[in-house]
Motif scaffolding. Structure first.
Motif, short mmCIF file in Angstrom:
data_model
loop_
_atom_site.label_atom_id
_atom_site.label_comp_id
_atom_site.label_asym_id
_atom_site.label_seq_id
_atom_site.Cartn_x
_atom_site.Cartn_y
_atom_site.Cartn_z
N ILE A 170 0.95 -1.14 -0.24
CA ILE A 170 0.01 0.11 -0.15
C ILE A 170 1.06 1.23 -0.16
N THR A 171 2.26 1.31 0.84
CA THR A 171 2.87 2.37 0.80
C THR A 171 3.44 2.90 -0.47
N ASP A 172 3.81 1.33 -1.37
CA ASP A 172 4.43 1.56 -3.09
C ASP A 172 3.55 1.76 -3.66
N ARG A 173 2.10 1.98 -3.45
CA ARG A 173 0.88 1.86 -4.25
C ARG A 173 0.55 3.73 -4.23
N ALA A 174 1.03 4.23 -2.62
CA ALA A 174 0.24 5.39 -2.23
C ALA A 174 1.66 6.34 -2.91
N LEU A 175 3.10 5.79 -2.88
CA LEU A 175 4.54 6.99 -3.47
C LEU A 175 4.10 7.25 -4.81
N LEU A 176 3.47 6.19 -5.56
CA LEU A 176 2.64 6.27 -6.85
C LEU A 176 2.42 7.12 -7.52
N LEU A 177 1.04 6.89 -6.48
CA LEU A 177 0.02 8.13 -6.59
C LEU A 177 0.27 9.79 -6.89
N ILE A 178 1.69 9.39 -5.38
CA ILE A 178 2.32 10.81 -4.47
C ILE A 178 2.44 11.24 -5.69
N GLY A 179 4.00 10.70 -6.90
CA GLY A 179 4.20 10.83 -8.23
C GLY A 179 3.76 11.72 -9.01
N MET A 180 2.64 10.85 -9.04
CA MET A 180 1.43 11.15 -9.84
C MET A 180 1.00 12.56 -10.39
N ALA A 181 1.02 12.70 -9.45
CA ALA A 181 0.31 13.96 -8.31
C ALA A 181 1.16 15.48 -8.07
N SER A 182 0.45 16.65 -8.22
CA SER A 182 0.93 18.01 -8.18
C SER A 182 1.02 18.09 -6.09
N GLY A 205 -6.32 18.39 1.16
CA GLY A 205 -6.65 17.59 2.39
C GLY A 205 -5.88 18.47 3.53
N GLU A 206 -5.90 18.04 4.46
CA GLU A 206 -4.61 18.89 6.19
C GLU A 206 -3.59 18.26 6.00
N THR A 207 -3.26 17.41 5.14
CA THR A 207 -1.85 17.95 5.13
C THR A 207 -1.28 18.64 3.85
N ASN A 208 -0.24 19.23 5.21
CA ASN A 208 0.90 20.65 4.58
C ASN A 208 1.32 19.97 3.45
N TYR A 209 2.19 21.18 2.77
CA TYR A 209 3.11 21.19 1.85
C TYR A 209 4.68 19.74 1.81
N PRO A 210 5.14 20.50 3.08
CA PRO A 210 5.56 20.30 3.44
C PRO A 210 6.64 18.32 3.81
N ARG A 211 4.89 18.15 4.28
CA ARG A 211 5.16 16.79 4.95
C ARG A 211 4.60 15.98 3.41
N TRP A 212 3.99 16.54 2.69
CA TRP A 212 4.46 15.39 1.44
C TRP A 212 5.25 15.29 0.87
N VAL A 213 6.27 16.73 0.78
CA VAL A 213 7.60 16.67 0.56
C VAL A 213 8.30 15.84 1.14
N SER A 214 8.36 15.80 2.64
CA SER A 214 9.18 14.66 3.35
C SER A 214 8.46 13.43 2.69
N ILE A 215 6.94 12.79 2.72
CA ILE A 215 7.26 11.31 2.43
C ILE A 215 7.29 11.40 1.15
N LYS A 216 7.63 12.04 0.20
CA LYS A 216 7.80 11.89 -1.32
C LYS A 216 9.01 11.41 -1.39
N ARG A 217 10.07 12.14 -0.82
CA ARG A 217 11.15 12.47 -0.51
C ARG A 217 11.89 10.99 0.46
N GLY A 218 10.64 10.30 1.31
CA GLY A 218 11.24 9.39 1.78
C GLY A 218 11.10 8.78 2.98
N LYS A 219 11.64 10.51 3.69
CA LYS A 219 11.95 11.46 4.83
C LYS A 219 10.88 10.80 6.22
#
Length: 82
Positions: A3-15, A23-37
């Motif tokens: 599920i994490t891999d699938r989520a990261l795939l979608l995150i990579g597709m999205a702006s 949603g409630e998740t802010n931009y810096p958190r999305w950046v951290s998730i995308k970078r694997g941090k």
């Protein structure tokens, strides 16, 4: 694929901006998730489901149900190529 891999795939597709606005998740958190941090949490999974309603079932289970409009990015790509 987890599920994490699938989520990261979608995150990579999205702006990241669109994700932040969905949603409630802010931009810096999305950046951290995308970078694997940071790890993808339940809230982010819900936001991805909102942004990509056609992938909700696949995101949660890894399965597709095209008969009810639940596909995956790979299925959509294959259908466009074929």
């Amino acid at each position: 694929m987890s599920i994490t891999d699938r989520a990261l795939l979608l995150i990579g597709m999205a702006s990241l901006t669109d994700l932040s606005k969905a949603g409630e998740t802010n931009y810096p958190r999305w950046v951290s998730i995308k970078r694997g941090k940071a790890r993808v949490g339940a809230e982010e999974i819900e936001i991805l489901g909102k942004l990509y309603p056609q992938y909700r079932w696949w995101l949660s289970t890894g399965e597709v149900m095209p008969e009810v409009g639940q596909t995956s990015p790979e299925c959509d790509e294959a259908n466009q190529a074929g």
